[in-house]
Design an enzyme around this catalytic site. Structure first.
Site, PDB file in Angstrom:
ATOM      1  N   TYR A 178      17.121   3.741   3.968  1.00  0.00           N
ATOM      2  CA  TYR A 178      16.715   3.791   2.559  1.00  0.00           C
ATOM      3  C   TYR A 178      17.205   2.561   1.783  1.00  0.00           C
ATOM      4  O   TYR A 178      16.507   2.080   0.894  1.00  0.00           O
ATOM      5  CB  TYR A 178      17.179   5.104   1.914  1.00  0.00           C
ATOM      6  CG  TYR A 178      16.245   6.249   2.261  1.00  0.00           C
ATOM      7  CD1 TYR A 178      16.526   7.146   3.284  1.00  0.00           C
ATOM      8  CD2 TYR A 178      15.033   6.383   1.578  1.00  0.00           C
ATOM      9  CE1 TYR A 178      15.637   8.162   3.613  1.00  0.00           C
ATOM     10  CE2 TYR A 178      14.138   7.394   1.903  1.00  0.00           C
ATOM     11  CZ  TYR A 178      14.447   8.290   2.922  1.00  0.00           C
ATOM     12  OH  TYR A 178      13.544   9.281   3.248  1.00  0.00           O
ATOM     13  N   ASN A 190       4.492   7.709  -4.157  1.00  0.00           N
ATOM     14  CA  ASN A 190       5.394   6.601  -3.836  1.00  0.00           C
ATOM     15  C   ASN A 190       6.738   6.749  -4.538  1.00  0.00           C
ATOM     16  O   ASN A 190       6.818   7.281  -5.641  1.00  0.00           O
ATOM     17  CB  ASN A 190       4.734   5.268  -4.206  1.00  0.00           C
ATOM     18  CG  ASN A 190       3.452   5.071  -3.415  1.00  0.00           C
ATOM     19  OD1 ASN A 190       3.245   5.709  -2.387  1.00  0.00           O
ATOM     20  ND2 ASN A 190       2.582   4.211  -3.918  1.00  0.00           N
ATOM     21  N   HIS A 203       7.132  12.649  -5.075  1.00  0.00           N
ATOM     22  CA  HIS A 203       8.094  12.600  -3.963  1.00  0.00           C
ATOM     23  C   HIS A 203       9.397  11.917  -4.371  1.00  0.00           C
ATOM     24  O   HIS A 203      10.145  11.418  -3.517  1.00  0.00           O
ATOM     25  CB  HIS A 203       7.457  11.905  -2.745  1.00  0.00           C
ATOM     26  CG  HIS A 203       6.314  12.676  -2.190  1.00  0.00           C
ATOM     27  ND1 HIS A 203       5.341  12.102  -1.403  1.00  0.00           N
ATOM     28  CD2 HIS A 203       5.948  13.966  -2.312  1.00  0.00           C
ATOM     29  CE1 HIS A 203       4.442  13.020  -1.069  1.00  0.00           C
ATOM     30  NE2 HIS A 203       4.787  14.161  -1.605  1.00  0.00           N
ATOM     31  N   CYS A 220      24.370  13.379  -5.477  1.00  0.00           N
ATOM     32  CA  CYS A 220      25.265  13.942  -4.467  1.00  0.00           C
ATOM     33  C   CYS A 220      24.546  15.037  -3.695  1.00  0.00           C
ATOM     34  O   CYS A 220      23.863  15.881  -4.288  1.00  0.00           O
ATOM     35  CB  CYS A 220      26.505  14.519  -5.139  1.00  0.00           C
ATOM     36  SG  CYS A 220      27.558  15.441  -4.007  1.00  0.00           S
ATOM     37  N   CYS A 267      26.879  18.501  -4.804  1.00  0.00           N
ATOM     38  CA  CYS A 267      26.882  19.048  -6.166  1.00  0.00           C
ATOM     39  C   CYS A 267      25.720  18.516  -7.008  1.00  0.00           C
ATOM     40  O   CYS A 267      25.619  18.856  -8.191  1.00  0.00           O
ATOM     41  CB  CYS A 267      28.220  18.730  -6.837  1.00  0.00           C
ATOM     42  SG  CYS A 267      28.412  16.995  -7.284  1.00  0.00           S
ATOM     43  N   CYS A 322      32.822  15.331  -6.478  1.00  0.00           N
ATOM     44  CA  CYS A 322      33.191  16.314  -5.435  1.00  0.00           C
ATOM     45  C   CYS A 322      33.435  15.675  -4.071  1.00  0.00           C
ATOM     46  O   CYS A 322      33.791  16.371  -3.126  1.00  0.00           O
ATOM     47  CB  CYS A 322      32.106  17.378  -5.321  1.00  0.00           C
ATOM     48  SG  CYS A 322      30.678  16.834  -4.366  1.00  0.00           S
ATOM     49  N   THR A 355      -3.969   6.543   0.105  1.00  0.00           N
ATOM     50  CA  THR A 355      -3.238   7.628   0.750  1.00  0.00           C
ATOM     51  C   THR A 355      -4.033   8.169   1.929  1.00  0.00           C
ATOM     52  O   THR A 355      -5.268   8.218   1.885  1.00  0.00           O
ATOM     53  CB  THR A 355      -2.876   8.762  -0.229  1.00  0.00           C
ATOM     54  OG1 THR A 355      -2.146   9.773   0.467  1.00  0.00           O
ATOM     55  CG2 THR A 355      -4.109   9.377  -0.870  1.00  0.00           C
ATOM     56  N   ALA A 398      -6.481  -1.740  -2.567  1.00  0.00           N
ATOM     57  CA  ALA A 398      -6.129  -1.440  -3.959  1.00  0.00           C
ATOM     58  C   ALA A 398      -6.186  -2.691  -4.825  1.00  0.00           C
ATOM     59  O   ALA A 398      -6.739  -2.668  -5.935  1.00  0.00           O
ATOM     60  CB  ALA A 398      -4.725  -0.838  -4.000  1.00  0.00           C
TER      61      ALA A 398
HETATM   62  N1  APR Z   1      -5.062  -0.622  -0.211  1.00  0.00           N
HETATM   63  C1  APR Z   1      -5.476   0.673  -0.194  1.00  0.00           C
HETATM   64  N2  APR Z   1      -5.167   1.540   0.818  1.00  0.00           N
HETATM   65  C2  APR Z   1      -4.442   1.047   1.855  1.00  0.00           C
HETATM   66  C3  APR Z   1      -4.003  -0.294   1.915  1.00  0.00           C
HETATM   67  C4  APR Z   1      -4.347  -1.140   0.809  1.00  0.00           C
HETATM   68  N3  APR Z   1      -3.967  -2.405   0.780  1.00  0.00           N
HETATM   69  N4  APR Z   1      -3.296  -0.465   3.062  1.00  0.00           N
HETATM   70  C5  APR Z   1      -3.297   0.738   3.710  1.00  0.00           C
HETATM   71  N5  APR Z   1      -3.999   1.636   2.987  1.00  0.00           N
HETATM   72  C6  APR Z   1      -4.224   3.060   3.293  1.00  0.00           C
HETATM   73  C7  APR Z   1      -4.212   3.412   4.760  1.00  0.00           C
HETATM   74  O1  APR Z   1      -5.515   3.290   5.323  1.00  0.00           O
HETATM   75  C8  APR Z   1      -3.743   4.855   4.735  1.00  0.00           C
HETATM   76  O2  APR Z   1      -4.852   5.752   4.606  1.00  0.00           O
HETATM   77  O3  APR Z   1      -3.147   3.770   2.728  1.00  0.00           O
HETATM   78  C9  APR Z   1      -2.886   4.947   3.477  1.00  0.00           C
HETATM   79  C10 APR Z   1      -1.380   5.031   3.714  1.00  0.00           C
HETATM   80  O4  APR Z   1      -1.127   6.243   4.330  1.00  0.00           O
HETATM   81  P1  APR Z   1       0.368   6.737   4.639  1.00  0.00           P
HETATM   82  O5  APR Z   1       1.146   5.663   5.232  1.00  0.00           O
HETATM   83  O6  APR Z   1       0.185   8.014   5.383  1.00  0.00           O
HETATM   84  O7  APR Z   1       1.009   6.993   3.218  1.00  0.00           O
HETATM   85  P2  APR Z   1       0.795   8.216   2.227  1.00  0.00           P
HETATM   86  O8  APR Z   1      -0.558   8.784   2.309  1.00  0.00           O
HETATM   87  O9  APR Z   1       1.272   7.768   0.908  1.00  0.00           O
HETATM   88  O10 APR Z   1       1.859   9.266   2.804  1.00  0.00           O
HETATM   89  C11 APR Z   1       2.048  10.418   2.065  1.00  0.00           C
HETATM   90  O11 APR Z   1       3.836  11.085   3.377  1.00  0.00           O
HETATM   91  O12 APR Z   1       5.374  10.390   4.613  1.00  0.00           O
HETATM   92  C12 APR Z   1       5.193  10.975   3.444  1.00  0.00           C
HETATM   93  O13 APR Z   1       6.464  11.044   1.484  1.00  0.00           O
HETATM   94  C13 APR Z   1       5.701  10.215   2.253  1.00  0.00           C
HETATM   95  O14 APR Z   1       4.618   9.851   0.196  1.00  0.00           O
HETATM   96  C14 APR Z   1       4.446   9.801   1.571  1.00  0.00           C
HETATM   97  C15 APR Z   1       3.471  10.828   2.064  1.00  0.00           C
END
Ligand code: APR
Length: 267
Positions: free
Chosen positions: A73, A108, A125, A133, A136, A164, A202, A245
């Site tokens: 992290y 994100n 998320h 902590c 606590c 704590c 996503t 994006a």
């Molecule tokens: N622009 C748009 N989309 C994109 C780009 C980009 N430049 N690059 C990759 N992608 C797409 C991929 O094709 C994929 O479908 O973004 C997506 C990323 O997917 P993941 O890595 O699975 O991320 P996410 O969907 O945010 O994951 C959801 O899962 O692991 C947990 O908590 C974590 O918030 C996260 C959640």
């Protein structure tokens, strides 16, 4: 990632955007990818190479090997702090200034939307900076400077809570943990009330977040997906824009603005 030529945005989508009073943008790791923040399903490197993110992002993993998880992290926090918002983030900040109401609902844990200027952002998320902590739950203030981590990562013993003595954990929602209701409820309400829902970057694999676009669809919103790759939920979307994006968001709002200026009597 190959970027599709900017296909004309369907007029129906432009019209929906123009007449929308409430807009929701739902972002995932792909939204931050072009800022240099690895997506969640990108293969891990260095110290974490033999792990997948889902096995590291759990309370059990932190309990089992706290220095491995904390090191991961801190490495991610370094990446996030070094990253800058891109044109897609800036386009959303511009939309917030123009739209009647824009809610950004993000999976994100980075702050790129806020750094671009969005003020109405719901973090489903959690946030990498909101450490606390593990025993606590007392908030823990991290040093202000950017973590200096080797590219391959390293183990770091988590700091200790001042009240704590418990270990400090990242302020993110780990797999197996519930989403914070004070965030999930307004996100659900925004989804149920929006006119246009835009999903960006996503994979739509992680619930309950992935349920939200379906809430908007059931409420009659116009659904838009922006992703360079297909996702399992594409069939639920009215418009699928195949691209990134940073390319699609500015293009979408530029064409909306340009078309608006062509239509007499519309500002
Ligand atoms: N622009 C748009 N989309 C994109 C780009 C980009 N430049 N690059 C990759 N992608 C797409 C991929 O094709 C994929 O479908 O973004 C997506 C990323 O997917 P993941 O890595 O699975 O991320 P996410 O969907 O945010 O994951 C959801 O899962 O692991 C947990 O908590 C974590 O918030 C996260 C959640």
């Amino acid at each position: 990632m190959p970027v599709a030529d900017a296909a004309p945005i369907p007029l129906g989508l432009i019209e929906s955007l123009r007449s929308a009073r409430r807009i929701c943008v739902f972002s995932g790791a792909g939204m931050s990818a072009e800022s240099g923040v690895p997506t969640f399903r990108d293969a891990l490197t260095g110290l974490w190479e033999r792990f997948d993110a889902e096995r590291l992002a759990t309370p059990e993993a932190f309990h089992r090997d706290p220095s491995l998880v904390w090191g991961w992290y801190e490495w991610r926090r370094m990446k996030m702090r070094l990253a800058q918002p891109h044109a897609g983030h800036r386009a959303l900040a511009g939309l917030e200034r123009r739209a009647a109401q824009l809610t950004v609902i993000t999976q994100n844990v980075d702050d790129l939307h806020e750094r671009a200027g969005n003020t109405n952002v719901l973090h489903l998320h959690g946030s990498l900076e909101a450490t606390r902590c593990v025993r606590c739950a007392a908030p823990f203030a991290l040093p202000a400077d950017i973590p200096q981590e080797p590219e391959g990562g390293r183990r770091i013993e988590p700091p200790r809570c001042a009240s704590c003595g418990g270990r400090v954990r990242p302020g993110v929602v780990w797999f197996g943990e519930s989403l914070p209701m004070p965030i999930l409820q307004p996100a659900h309400d925004a989804a149920a009330a929006c006119d246009v829902w835009i999903t960006v970057g996503t994979s739509g694999l992680v619930y309950p977040a992935a349920e939200l676009p379906l809430v908007a669809a059931r409420a009659g919103a116009t659904l838009v997906q922006i992703n360079p790759l297909p996702t399992p939920l594409d069939a639920h979307y009215d418009h699928v824009l195949s691209g990134t994006a940073a390319q699609c968001l500015p293009e979408l709002f530029a064409q909306e603005r340009d078309r608006a200026s062509l239509q007499p009597g519309r500002s």
